[in-house]
Write a protein that holds these residues in place. Structure first.
Motif, PDB file in Angstrom:
ATOM      1  N   GLY A 136       4.542  -3.414  -3.764  1.00 49.64           N
ATOM      2  CA  GLY A 136       3.378  -4.439  -3.792  1.00 49.64           C
ATOM      3  C   GLY A 136       3.395  -4.855  -2.300  1.00 49.64           C
ATOM      4  N   LEU A 137       2.315  -4.727  -1.993  1.00 44.69           N
ATOM      5  CA  LEU A 137       2.093  -5.495  -0.434  1.00 44.69           C
ATOM      6  C   LEU A 137       1.562  -6.652  -0.344  1.00 44.69           C
ATOM      7  N   GLY A 138       1.998  -7.454   0.555  1.00 50.03           N
ATOM      8  CA  GLY A 138       1.341  -8.746   0.963  1.00 50.03           C
ATOM      9  C   GLY A 138       1.857  -9.814   0.054  1.00 50.03           C
ATOM     10  N   ALA A 139       1.557 -11.131   0.061  1.00 53.46           N
ATOM     11  CA  ALA A 139       1.797 -11.936  -0.924  1.00 53.46           C
ATOM     12  C   ALA A 139       1.254 -11.895  -2.433  1.00 53.46           C
ATOM     13  N   GLU A 140      -0.046 -11.390  -2.540  1.00 54.30           N
ATOM     14  CA  GLU A 140      -0.450 -11.072  -3.794  1.00 54.30           C
ATOM     15  C   GLU A 140      -0.017  -9.873  -4.616  1.00 54.30           C
ATOM     16  N   TYR A 146       6.677  -7.250   1.638  1.00 49.07           N
ATOM     17  CA  TYR A 146       6.457  -6.224   0.380  1.00 49.07           C
ATOM     18  C   TYR A 146       7.828  -6.419  -0.577  1.00 49.07           C
ATOM     19  N   LEU A 147       7.415  -6.032  -1.656  1.00 41.31           N
ATOM     20  CA  LEU A 147       8.325  -5.540  -2.714  1.00 41.31           C
ATOM     21  C   LEU A 147       8.416  -4.071  -3.116  1.00 41.31           C
ATOM     22  N   GLU A 148       9.598  -3.642  -3.273  1.00 41.55           N
ATOM     23  CA  GLU A 148       9.581  -2.191  -3.962  1.00 41.55           C
ATOM     24  C   GLU A 148      10.279  -2.247  -5.165  1.00 41.55           C
ATOM     25  N   LEU A 149       9.863  -1.556  -6.143  1.00 44.88           N
ATOM     26  CA  LEU A 149      10.313  -1.029  -7.397  1.00 44.88           C
ATOM     27  C   LEU A 149      10.559   0.203  -7.559  1.00 44.88           C
ATOM     28  N   PRO A 209      -5.733  -3.207   2.497  1.00 48.12           N
ATOM     29  CA  PRO A 209      -4.655  -2.088   1.845  1.00 48.12           C
ATOM     30  C   PRO A 209      -4.551  -2.461   0.300  1.00 48.12           C
ATOM     31  N   PRO A 210      -3.995  -1.519  -0.242  1.00 50.68           N
ATOM     32  CA  PRO A 210      -3.912  -1.922  -1.784  1.00 50.68           C
ATOM     33  C   PRO A 210      -2.933  -2.815  -2.099  1.00 50.68           C
ATOM     34  N   LEU A 211      -3.012  -3.736  -3.188  1.00 48.71           N
ATOM     35  CA  LEU A 211      -2.076  -4.491  -3.719  1.00 48.71           C
ATOM     36  C   LEU A 211      -0.711  -3.786  -3.914  1.00 48.71           C
ATOM     37  N   VAL A 212      -0.925  -2.624  -4.716  1.00 42.50           N
ATOM     38  CA  VAL A 212       0.263  -1.871  -5.196  1.00 42.50           C
ATOM     39  C   VAL A 212       0.113  -0.427  -4.616  1.00 42.50           C
ATOM     40  N   ALA A 213       1.142   0.139  -4.260  1.00 46.12           N
ATOM     41  CA  ALA A 213       0.937   1.494  -3.813  1.00 46.12           C
ATOM     42  C   ALA A 213       1.821   2.549  -4.555  1.00 46.12           C
TER      43      ALA A 213
END
Length: 258
Positions: free
Chosen positions: A80-84, A2-5, A64-68
């Motif tokens: 952002g979850l997963g590769a996409e 995941y990526l967190e902003l 799950p969503p791409l972005v939460a």
């Protein structure tokens, strides 16, 4: 993965920001900017992004969503979850931060970080978890099964639905992450779903929660069956962000360790 902003707009300093407000701020700020609509769980033509998995019995499980989105004290958070989802958020983060800064006419400090979503079965003991707000269903047919429209629901009435949403949420996100590892050529890491074991091994037990009917989002006419302040135990250790239930892109169903 995941990526967190995290964004810290100066005018929001010290103010509590809920999940719906966080998403609304970013949506309004990005109006007129070429931000990928998948950030807001929409397709390119504006319809809701709603991908599903189908199990061996033909039942569908929402991906799950791409972005939460979520909020916090003086901050707005996007994951952002997963590769996409990681790709989508990474590519759009600079524009989103610029848009939010312009919205408040003030430079917006931000922080990007990344990590892994992990899980492992526990043997002989459980962990305690908390969900602030869990959407169980928006389906009228399910409402009717629970009793008359004027019935005051108890936690016992909805415990089976809560357990099912937690279980399917874990399965869905584990499969989503496994697919991401395979996409990136790391098939050896795609072991999350198989690590979940059986329903009995998960040992999910719900201890607290307040069921209620409310609008699915601010100002919405569509109502959903929610449970607030869910406390449950299960024989699974989670690391990183995990979600379950409906409206995950809007922050609902986030599983906090206690």
């Amino acid at each position: 993965m995941y990526l967190e902003l995290l964004m810290f707009p100066p005018p929001l300093r010290g103010k509590p920001i809920n999940d719906d407000t966080a998403r609304s701020i970013v949506s309004k700020a990005c109006d007129g900017f070429a931000v990928d609509l998948r950030v807001f769980a929409y397709t390119g033509n504006g319809s809701t992004l709603n991908e599903i998995y189908v199990d061996s019995n033909g039942a569908s499980i929402g991906q799950p969503p791409l972005v939460a989105f979520s909020g916090g004290k003086g901050l707005i958070r996007l994951r952002g979850l997963g590769a996409e989802g990681t790709r989508v958020l990474r590519e759009n983060a600079p524009m989103i931060c610029t848009a939010v800064g312009n919205h408040y006419q003030s430079p917006c400090r931000f922080k990007l970080s990344e990590g892994e979503c992990k899980l492992s079965l526990l043997h002989g003991f459980v962990h305690i978890y908390h969900i602030h707000r869990l959407l169980l269903t928006k389906k009228t047919i399910v409402f009717k099964r629970l009793g008359p429209v004027d019935k005051r629901l108890t936690l016992d009435d909805v415990k089976p639905l809560i357990v099912e949403q937690i279980k399917t949420g874990l399965i869905s996100q584990a499969r989503f992450m496994d697919d991401s590892y395979r996409e990136l050529g790391h098939a050896g890491k795609a072991t999350l779903e198989s690590s979940l074991g059986t329903d009995t091994m998960l040992n999910i037990e719900v201890h607290e929660g307040s069921p209620n009917f409310q609008g699915v989002k601010s100002g919405a006419k569509v109502r959903g069956l929610f449970v607030n302040q869910v406390v449950f135990t299960m024989a699974v250790a989670l690391s990183g962000p995990w979600y379950c239930g409906g409206l995950r892109s809007r922050g609902s169903g986030f599983i906090f360790p206690r």
